[in-house]
Write a protein that holds these residues in place. Structure first.
Motif, PDB file in Angstrom:
ATOM      1  N   THR A  40     -20.586   5.643   7.947  1.00 52.58           N
ATOM      2  CA  THR A  40     -19.769   6.310   6.892  1.00 52.58           C
ATOM      3  C   THR A  40     -19.185   6.642   8.553  1.00 52.58           C
ATOM      4  O   THR A  40     -19.898   7.029   9.283  1.00 52.58           O
ATOM      5  CB  THR A  40     -19.819   7.302   5.854  1.00 52.58           C
ATOM      6  N   PRO A  41     -17.997   7.077   8.552  1.00 52.55           N
ATOM      7  CA  PRO A  41     -16.897   7.054   7.775  1.00 52.55           C
ATOM      8  C   PRO A  41     -16.072   5.791   7.810  1.00 52.55           C
ATOM      9  O   PRO A  41     -16.512   5.604   8.683  1.00 52.55           O
ATOM     10  CB  PRO A  41     -15.894   7.368   7.674  1.00 52.55           C
ATOM     11  N   TYR A  42     -15.550   4.546   6.430  1.00 49.88           N
ATOM     12  CA  TYR A  42     -14.930   3.844   6.622  1.00 49.88           C
ATOM     13  C   TYR A  42     -13.858   3.326   6.166  1.00 49.88           C
ATOM     14  O   TYR A  42     -13.819   4.601   4.887  1.00 49.88           O
ATOM     15  CB  TYR A  42     -15.981   2.531   6.826  1.00 49.88           C
ATOM     16  N   LEU A  43     -13.163   2.605   5.788  1.00 46.94           N
ATOM     17  CA  LEU A  43     -11.946   2.227   5.580  1.00 46.94           C
ATOM     18  C   LEU A  43     -11.922   0.598   4.354  1.00 46.94           C
ATOM     19  O   LEU A  43     -12.206  -0.371   5.294  1.00 46.94           O
ATOM     20  CB  LEU A  43     -10.966   2.309   6.212  1.00 46.94           C
ATOM     21  N   VAL A  44     -11.648   0.767   3.453  1.00 45.21           N
ATOM     22  CA  VAL A  44     -11.656  -0.590   2.577  1.00 45.21           C
ATOM     23  C   VAL A  44     -10.762  -0.516   1.599  1.00 45.21           C
ATOM     24  O   VAL A  44     -10.022   0.528   0.692  1.00 45.21           O
ATOM     25  CB  VAL A  44     -13.146   0.003   1.611  1.00 45.21           C
ATOM     26  N   PHE A  45     -10.165  -2.322   1.623  1.00 43.38           N
ATOM     27  CA  PHE A  45      -8.730  -2.167   1.100  1.00 43.38           C
ATOM     28  C   PHE A  45      -9.462  -2.480  -0.596  1.00 43.38           C
ATOM     29  O   PHE A  45     -10.193  -3.164  -0.834  1.00 43.38           O
ATOM     30  CB  PHE A  45      -8.532  -3.831   1.180  1.00 43.38           C
ATOM     31  N   GLY A  46      -8.533  -1.158  -1.389  1.00 46.62           N
ATOM     32  CA  GLY A  46      -8.956  -1.436  -2.969  1.00 46.62           C
ATOM     33  C   GLY A  46      -8.162  -2.073  -3.882  1.00 46.62           C
ATOM     34  O   GLY A  46      -7.608  -3.011  -3.069  1.00 46.62           O
ATOM     35  N   GLU A  47      -7.158  -1.291  -4.949  1.00 49.07           N
ATOM     36  CA  GLU A  47      -6.871  -1.937  -5.778  1.00 49.07           C
ATOM     37  C   GLU A  47      -4.964  -2.253  -5.243  1.00 49.07           C
ATOM     38  O   GLU A  47      -5.413  -1.334  -4.508  1.00 49.07           O
ATOM     39  CB  GLU A  47      -6.925  -0.835  -6.761  1.00 49.07           C
ATOM     40  N   ARG A  48      -4.670  -3.243  -5.173  1.00 55.31           N
ATOM     41  CA  ARG A  48      -3.683  -3.124  -5.539  1.00 55.31           C
ATOM     42  C   ARG A  48      -2.998  -4.505  -6.210  1.00 55.31           C
ATOM     43  O   ARG A  48      -3.339  -4.812  -7.458  1.00 55.31           O
ATOM     44  CB  ARG A  48      -3.124  -4.864  -4.436  1.00 55.31           C
ATOM     45  N   GLU A  49      -1.291  -3.930  -6.729  1.00 61.40           N
ATOM     46  CA  GLU A  49      -0.642  -3.690  -8.241  1.00 61.40           C
ATOM     47  C   GLU A  49       0.687  -4.772  -7.500  1.00 61.40           C
ATOM     48  O   GLU A  49       1.036  -4.295  -6.629  1.00 61.40           O
ATOM     49  CB  GLU A  49      -0.495  -2.634  -8.526  1.00 61.40           C
ATOM     50  N   SER A  50       1.293  -5.122  -8.577  1.00 57.13           N
ATOM     51  CA  SER A  50       2.913  -6.017  -7.948  1.00 57.13           C
ATOM     52  C   SER A  50       3.342  -5.901  -9.535  1.00 57.13           C
ATOM     53  O   SER A  50       2.758  -6.197 -10.431  1.00 57.13           O
ATOM     54  CB  SER A  50       2.707  -7.490  -7.544  1.00 57.13           C
ATOM     55  N   ALA A  51       4.606  -5.248  -9.026  1.00 59.39           N
ATOM     56  CA  ALA A  51       5.642  -5.505 -10.362  1.00 59.39           C
ATOM     57  C   ALA A  51       7.013  -5.910  -9.776  1.00 59.39           C
ATOM     58  O   ALA A  51       7.258  -5.415  -8.958  1.00 59.39           O
ATOM     59  CB  ALA A  51       6.097  -4.213 -10.921  1.00 59.39           C
ATOM     60  N   PRO A  52       7.905  -6.461 -10.298  1.00 62.57           N
ATOM     61  CA  PRO A  52       8.943  -6.893 -10.729  1.00 62.57           C
ATOM     62  C   PRO A  52       9.908  -5.520 -10.044  1.00 62.57           C
ATOM     63  O   PRO A  52      10.074  -4.666  -9.931  1.00 62.57           O
ATOM     64  CB  PRO A  52       9.516  -7.840 -11.648  1.00 62.57           C
ATOM     65  N   PHE A  53      10.791  -6.176  -8.902  1.00 61.38           N
ATOM     66  CA  PHE A  53      11.625  -5.326  -8.340  1.00 61.38           C
ATOM     67  C   PHE A  53      12.952  -6.375  -7.954  1.00 61.38           C
ATOM     68  O   PHE A  53      12.966  -6.308  -6.778  1.00 61.38           O
ATOM     69  CB  PHE A  53      11.177  -4.566  -6.888  1.00 61.38           C
ATOM     70  N   ASP A  54      13.789  -6.766  -8.386  1.00 60.05           N
ATOM     71  CA  ASP A  54      14.531  -8.125  -8.133  1.00 60.05           C
ATOM     72  C   ASP A  54      16.204  -7.226  -8.131  1.00 60.05           C
ATOM     73  O   ASP A  54      16.161  -5.943  -9.327  1.00 60.05           O
ATOM     74  CB  ASP A  54      14.579  -8.277  -9.240  1.00 60.05           C
ATOM     75  N   ALA A  55      16.473  -7.461  -7.291  1.00 60.62           N
ATOM     76  CA  ALA A  55      17.807  -6.977  -7.167  1.00 60.62           C
ATOM     77  C   ALA A  55      19.147  -7.987  -5.947  1.00 60.62           C
ATOM     78  O   ALA A  55      18.388  -9.077  -5.231  1.00 60.62           O
ATOM     79  CB  ALA A  55      17.561  -5.907  -6.075  1.00 60.62           C
ATOM     80  N   PHE A  56      20.083  -7.606  -6.502  1.00 64.78           N
ATOM     81  CA  PHE A  56      20.889  -8.935  -6.228  1.00 64.78           C
ATOM     82  C   PHE A  56      20.482 -10.272  -5.980  1.00 64.78           C
ATOM     83  O   PHE A  56      20.798 -11.267  -5.335  1.00 64.78           O
ATOM     84  CB  PHE A  56      21.516  -8.512  -4.859  1.00 64.78           C
ATOM     85  N   ALA A  57      19.993 -10.821  -6.815  1.00 64.83           N
ATOM     86  CA  ALA A  57      19.953 -12.154  -7.480  1.00 64.83           C
ATOM     87  C   ALA A  57      18.578 -12.607  -6.838  1.00 64.83           C
ATOM     88  O   ALA A  57      18.074 -13.492  -6.162  1.00 64.83           O
ATOM     89  CB  ALA A  57      20.849 -12.936  -7.761  1.00 64.83           C
ATOM     90  N   ARG A  58      18.119 -11.428  -5.988  1.00 67.12           N
ATOM     91  CA  ARG A  58      16.911 -11.741  -5.007  1.00 67.12           C
ATOM     92  C   ARG A  58      15.431 -11.025  -5.575  1.00 67.12           C
ATOM     93  O   ARG A  58      15.377 -10.896  -6.420  1.00 67.12           O
ATOM     94  CB  ARG A  58      16.880 -10.799  -3.831  1.00 67.12           C
ATOM     95  N   ASP A  59      14.668 -12.399  -5.330  1.00 66.57           N
ATOM     96  CA  ASP A  59      12.918 -11.713  -6.069  1.00 66.57           C
ATOM     97  C   ASP A  59      12.187 -11.136  -5.705  1.00 66.57           C
ATOM     98  O   ASP A  59      12.201 -11.046  -3.978  1.00 66.57           O
ATOM     99  CB  ASP A  59      11.948 -13.823  -5.832  1.00 66.57           C
ATOM    100  N   GLY A  60      12.401 -10.039  -6.134  1.00 69.86           N
ATOM    101  CA  GLY A  60      11.903  -8.540  -6.278  1.00 69.86           C
ATOM    102  C   GLY A  60      10.554  -8.159  -5.960  1.00 69.86           C
ATOM    103  O   GLY A  60      10.322  -8.651  -6.851  1.00 69.86           O
ATOM    104  N   HIS A  61       9.845  -7.436  -5.547  1.00 68.69           N
ATOM    105  CA  HIS A  61       8.871  -7.147  -5.736  1.00 68.69           C
ATOM    106  C   HIS A  61       8.380  -5.552  -5.579  1.00 68.69           C
ATOM    107  O   HIS A  61       8.585  -5.487  -4.166  1.00 68.69           O
ATOM    108  CB  HIS A  61       7.180  -7.736  -4.758  1.00 68.69           C
ATOM    109  N   GLN A  62       7.430  -5.005  -6.481  1.00 73.58           N
ATOM    110  CA  GLN A  62       7.238  -3.117  -5.509  1.00 73.58           C
ATOM    111  C   GLN A  62       5.691  -2.815  -6.045  1.00 73.58           C
ATOM    112  O   GLN A  62       4.970  -3.339  -6.921  1.00 73.58           O
ATOM    113  CB  GLN A  62       7.886  -2.062  -6.320  1.00 73.58           C
ATOM    114  N   HIS A  63       4.808  -3.475  -4.618  1.00 77.56           N
ATOM    115  CA  HIS A  63       3.548  -3.357  -4.780  1.00 77.56           C
ATOM    116  C   HIS A  63       2.728  -1.666  -4.296  1.00 77.56           C
ATOM    117  O   HIS A  63       3.467  -1.444  -3.867  1.00 77.56           O
ATOM    118  CB  HIS A  63       2.700  -4.095  -3.126  1.00 77.56           C
ATOM    119  N   SER A  64       1.548  -1.644  -5.206  1.00 77.25           N
ATOM    120  CA  SER A  64       1.259  -0.716  -4.959  1.00 77.25           C
ATOM    121  C   SER A  64       0.290  -0.699  -4.042  1.00 77.25           C
ATOM    122  O   SER A  64      -1.477  -2.015  -4.695  1.00 77.25           O
ATOM    123  CB  SER A  64       0.724   0.249  -6.502  1.00 77.25           C
ATOM    124  N   VAL A  65      -0.469  -0.563  -3.298  1.00 75.35           N
ATOM    125  CA  VAL A  65      -1.299  -0.662  -2.756  1.00 75.35           C
ATOM    126  C   VAL A  65      -2.605   0.661  -1.887  1.00 75.35           C
ATOM    127  O   VAL A  65      -2.413   1.922  -1.706  1.00 75.35           O
ATOM    128  CB  VAL A  65      -1.627  -0.823  -0.956  1.00 75.35           C
TER     129      VAL A  65
END
Length: 134
Positions: A40-65
């Protein structure tokens, strides 16, 4: 539909490991998965979430990292605070490139520091939001 979670993580990994200030704080490094033998110390990628965030007929996403960092208590909370502060400097309002998706925005969402139940380790959590569209 293709969720760009791995591409976002790769872009963030490249950003973090390319920053000499952050890497000087992270004796153990940056990981997707960490073994018990890492210093230690170190950094680890943990949980990821993704939810729709479509706009103007585009496939979009809101990601939580969510990112996690750990440090031994004899070094105090300061090292964890320094790591979280550096993550904020590198990510909040900044730009990354996610392959196959257009980057829209990246912002700080949450951070916290607490002592683990073992009494020997401080745990820092940093969460950011990333918006993309195809």
């Amino acid at each position: 539909m293709s969720l760009p979670g791995n591409q976002i993580q790769l872009a963030l990994y490249t950003l973090f490991t390319g920053d000499t200030t952050l890497m000087a704080l992270l004796t153990g490094g940056v990981f997707d998965f960490v073994t018990e033998t890492v210093a230690t110390p170190y950094l680890v990628f943990g949980e990821r979430e993704s939810a729709p965030f479509d706009a103007f007929a585009r496939d979009g996403h809101q990601h939580s990292v969510t990112l996690h960092t750990w440090a031994e208590t004899h070094r105090g909370k300061k090292i964890v605070d320094d790591i979280l502060s550096r993550l904020h400097t590198l990510t909040h309002g900044k730009t990354i490139t996610a392959i196959g998706n257009r980057f829209v925005a990246m912002v700080y969402d949450l951070s916290m520091v607490f002592q683990e139940e073992d009494g020997l380790t401080y745990h820092g959590v940093y969460r950011l939001r990333v918006w993309t569209h195809a």
